[in-house]
Design an enzyme around this catalytic site. Structure first.
Site, PDB file in Angstrom:
ATOM      1  CE  LYS A 260      -3.745  -0.004   2.452  1.00 30.83           C
ATOM      2  NZ  LYS A 260      -4.700   0.018   3.584  1.00 30.83           N
ATOM      3  CD  GLU A 266       8.906  -7.728   6.538  1.00 28.36           C
ATOM      4  OE1 GLU A 266       8.703  -8.123   7.691  1.00 28.36           O
ATOM      5  OE2 GLU A 266       8.349  -6.710   6.055  1.00 28.36           O
ATOM      6  NE  ARG A 321      -7.050  -8.558  10.716  1.00 25.36           N
ATOM      7  CZ  ARG A 321      -6.520  -7.398  11.112  1.00 25.36           C
ATOM      8  NH1 ARG A 321      -5.381  -6.986  10.573  1.00 25.36           N
ATOM      9  NH2 ARG A 321      -7.112  -6.657  12.028  1.00 25.36           N
ATOM     10  CD  GLU A 407      -2.447  -9.120  11.120  1.00 24.94           C
ATOM     11  OE1 GLU A 407      -1.241  -9.421  11.104  1.00 24.94           O
ATOM     12  OE2 GLU A 407      -3.066  -8.738  10.103  1.00 24.94           O
ATOM     13  CE  LYS A 563       5.414  -5.075  10.163  1.00 17.07           C
ATOM     14  NZ  LYS A 563       4.370  -4.340   9.399  1.00 17.07           N
TER      15      LYS A 563
END
Length: 653
Positions: A260, A266, A321, A407, A563
């Protein structure tokens, strides 16, 4: 009395989750009479056994529900439908009434309508939650900040159709003029798991379009994908790069980069890796012909070398998701299977959305499944749930729902930020039958109580039947589907074993307590439409649980901390491998592990940056051969006798 109720909740949570509740604050829903009534009911009915419950045929009949799959009839006059049978859940009619009252108290109906209407129910990020708008028809209206978003959705869908049609027909070609037959999707999380699930579900699909829809030119997914391949690159592990690109030709490869913001660490490292793989052979100018993007950051997309005209948008009201219905999933899947198939997928998802939005709770499949899961997790102390599709095509369904559920609802605070004093969510896992039966069913039958979702399909995508066998391969599979649910429910008693002359010393080992809850879903077929329905069913089931628990199911702050810490490690590795700097700023354990990691590297120091690829992927000067493949002649002199001799331990303190 209120203190006693709160203490009951705390005892149940400690028993099921082993977590300390010191200093926790009860959330509003857990302080209601409706909640207390369910706590008391769970205690009162704890000795009920499914053997007895299943003997009540009137009860069982009331717990079998259907949801139509299409607006057409089969040749036998029956409307194909998804069937939900929850009679093997450890619930009574009274249990369901109490759950419906709890849902009403939690304002479930109002929360569902708020989601569909574009209200900003994701309060921590001040966003609407509108993955349902991604499959809304063109004449629908969904307002966000005073703007109808449906036209924007269909503009992107039109762009996906146009681009995928041009690629599939050969009008859009690679830089050397060859057709683009191989698609590599670079993305992670929801950009990977959802599209992969749908891809696996459709790739062997041979069902034809119903005769009631002659307006759509249709080709079964398996036929539509002949001569084409679809690959996914998610993990930053270079092994995943090697696997995704193995056997591919740069000239026929199209890469879809999904990010996005176009900043996901990654994903962007993998995207740069694949770009180098392409440009090393075809040149920088090839990027515009071999790479496209699903992103909102046109500036970074352009700087990457991708033509902004080949960028497909999605919006901040689509969580990762929940994004398979957006360009994230629709673009690569349309490239593989054709837009017509994916249009049917959207129609199926929309039909279940409408069922969820309008059906009364007692007939509403997502509501029923959500409330049952909530009851098992919170009031019965079941910490896990097994998703067991008796259909190999659904092999990637459980991993996708694992992310969607865990999640979304894996939270420690409610939507107002108050710590929870009751268990929420479940640990989801699963495997297709009958593989799972030879893996973890031992635990499910005789170990922990784990509620199960059995998913079966009436019409198999493939038919195999040997004349010498008494049933077809699919019938053999489905025999286990029906049998396992009953085995979990009834179990086997010591008396039954004695009647079979089982030796006394084996009776404890062969006794099955039964009374292990499950539900069964039976799909008429597995085609684009029903795959869309199944996706929507589970997405909305998760929303139901979060709405009643009082959670924000649409943020995911739990993924952020790792992260941030990874960025520190990344900086340290760069300093150690380019400037020989010692490891500093970490605790003792992490420091020692980092030292061991660096000691084991074949080449520790990279003072001058340069591209490194396995020779199997990019056969250029400086590529790395496979281990133990050095030539015995001239190249043997260049091969180190011991690769570890090259390790420079100057980076170690």
């Amino acid at each position: 009395q209120q203190q006693q109720q709160q203490q009951q909740r705390r005892v149940r949570v400690c028993a099921s989750a082993g977590a300390s509740n010191t200093g926790r604050i009860a959330s509003d829903i857990a302080d209601t009479d409706e909640w207390a009534a369910l706590v008391a009911h769970a205690e009162e009915t704890k000795d009920l056994h499914l053997r007895d419950l299943l003997a009540d045929e009137e009860r069982c009949a009331a717990m079998i529900k259907t949801c139509g799959t299409r607006e057409f009839m089969d040749t036998d006059g029956m409307e194909p439908a998804i069937v939900l049978d929850y009679s093997r859940q450890n619930v009574t009619g009274e249990t369901m009434e109490l759950l419906f009252k709890l849902a009403e108290k939690a304002q479930l109906k109002e929360k569902i309508e708020a989601m569909f209407s574009g209200d900003k129910i994701n309060v921590t990020e001040d966003r609407a939650v509108l993955h349902t708008a991604l499959r809304a028809p063109a004449d629908a209206e969904v307002m966000v900040d005073g703007r109808d978003v449906v036209p924007d959705v269909h503009e992107v869908l039109g762009k996906i159709k146009d681009f995928s049609d041009r690629v599939r027909s050969g009008d859009f070609r690679g830089s050397t003029g060859r057709e683009l037959k191989d698609v590599v999707v670079v993305g992670i999380g929801g950009s990977y798991l959802g599209p992969l699930f749908v891809h696996q579900a459709l790739k062997n699909g041979t069902h034809r379009m119903p005769q009631s829809r002659p307006d759509l030119p249709y080709m079964a997914p398996k036929l539509a994908s002949v001569g084409r391949t679809l690959h996914f690159l998610a993990n930053v592990d270079p092994v995943d790069v090697a696997e995704a690109l193995d056997g591919l030709d740069q000239e026929t490869t199209l890469v879809v980069v999904v990010s996005k913001t176009f900043t996901t660490a990654e994903t962007m490292l993998n995207a740069r890796t694949v770009r180098t793989w392409i440009t090393s052979r075809l040149g920088e100018q090839a990027v515009a012909s071999h790479m496209v993007a699903v992103s909102t950051n046109l500036k970074l997309v352009s700087e990457f070398g991708i033509d902004v005209n080949n960028t497909f948008a999605f919006w901040d009201w689509v969580g990762g998701r929940y994004s398979v219905s957006s360009a994230v999933g629709l673009l690569p899947l349309s490239l593989q299977y054709g837009f017509d198939n994916m249009e049917r997928f959207l129609e199926g998802a929309h039909s279940m959305d409408e069922h969820f939005r309008s059906a009364p709770f007692e007939d509403n499949l997502p509501v029923l499944m959500g409330l049952l899961s909530l009851y098992n997790a919170t009031f019965k102390g079941c910490a896990a749930r097994a998703i067991l599709p008796y259909c190999q095509a659904l092999a990637k369904f459980a991993p996708h729902i694992q992310q969607v559920n865990m999640e979304s609802n894996g939270k420690g605070v409610d939507i107002n930020g108050k710590s929870l004093d009751y268990a929420v969510s479940e640990i989801d896992f699963g495997e297709p039958g009958t593989n799972g039966q030879h893996s973890f069913y031992q635990l499910i039958h005789q170990g922990r109580v784990i509620p199960c979702d059995f998913i079966g399909v009436i019409k198999s995508q493939q038919s195999v039947y040997l004349a010498s066998e008494i049933v077809s391969n699919h019938d053999e599979l489905m025999s286990n589907f029906f049998a396992q649910a009953d085995a979990l429910a009834y179990g086997k008693t010591a008396d039954e074993l004695r009647a079979e002359n089982v030796p006394d010393y084996l009776i404890p080992h062969k006794t099955f307590t039964g009374n292990r809850p499950s539900l069964s879903l039976l799909l008429p077929a597995l085609d684009p439409y029903t795959v869309g329905q199944l996706l929507s069913l589970y997405e909305n089931r998760v929303a139901v649980q979060g709405f009643v628990w009082g959670l924000n199911s649409f943020d995911q702050w739990g993924v952020e901390l790792g992260k941030v810490l990874a960025a520190r490690v990344r900086t340290q590795l760069n300093r150690s491998r380019t400037k020989m700097k010692p490891i500093s700023g970490f605790n003792y354990s992490t420091t020692r592990l980092l030292q061991k990691y660096l000691e084991g590297k074949h080449q520790l120091i990279y003072p001058e940056p340069h591209d490194v690829f396995p020779c199997t992927l990019l056969d250029t000067e400086g590529c790395l051969p496979l281990y133990n493949t050095y030539e015995e002649d001239d190249d043997a002199e260049d091969a180190p006798e011991d690769p570890l001799e090259e390790v420079d331990t100057a980076v170690l303190p």
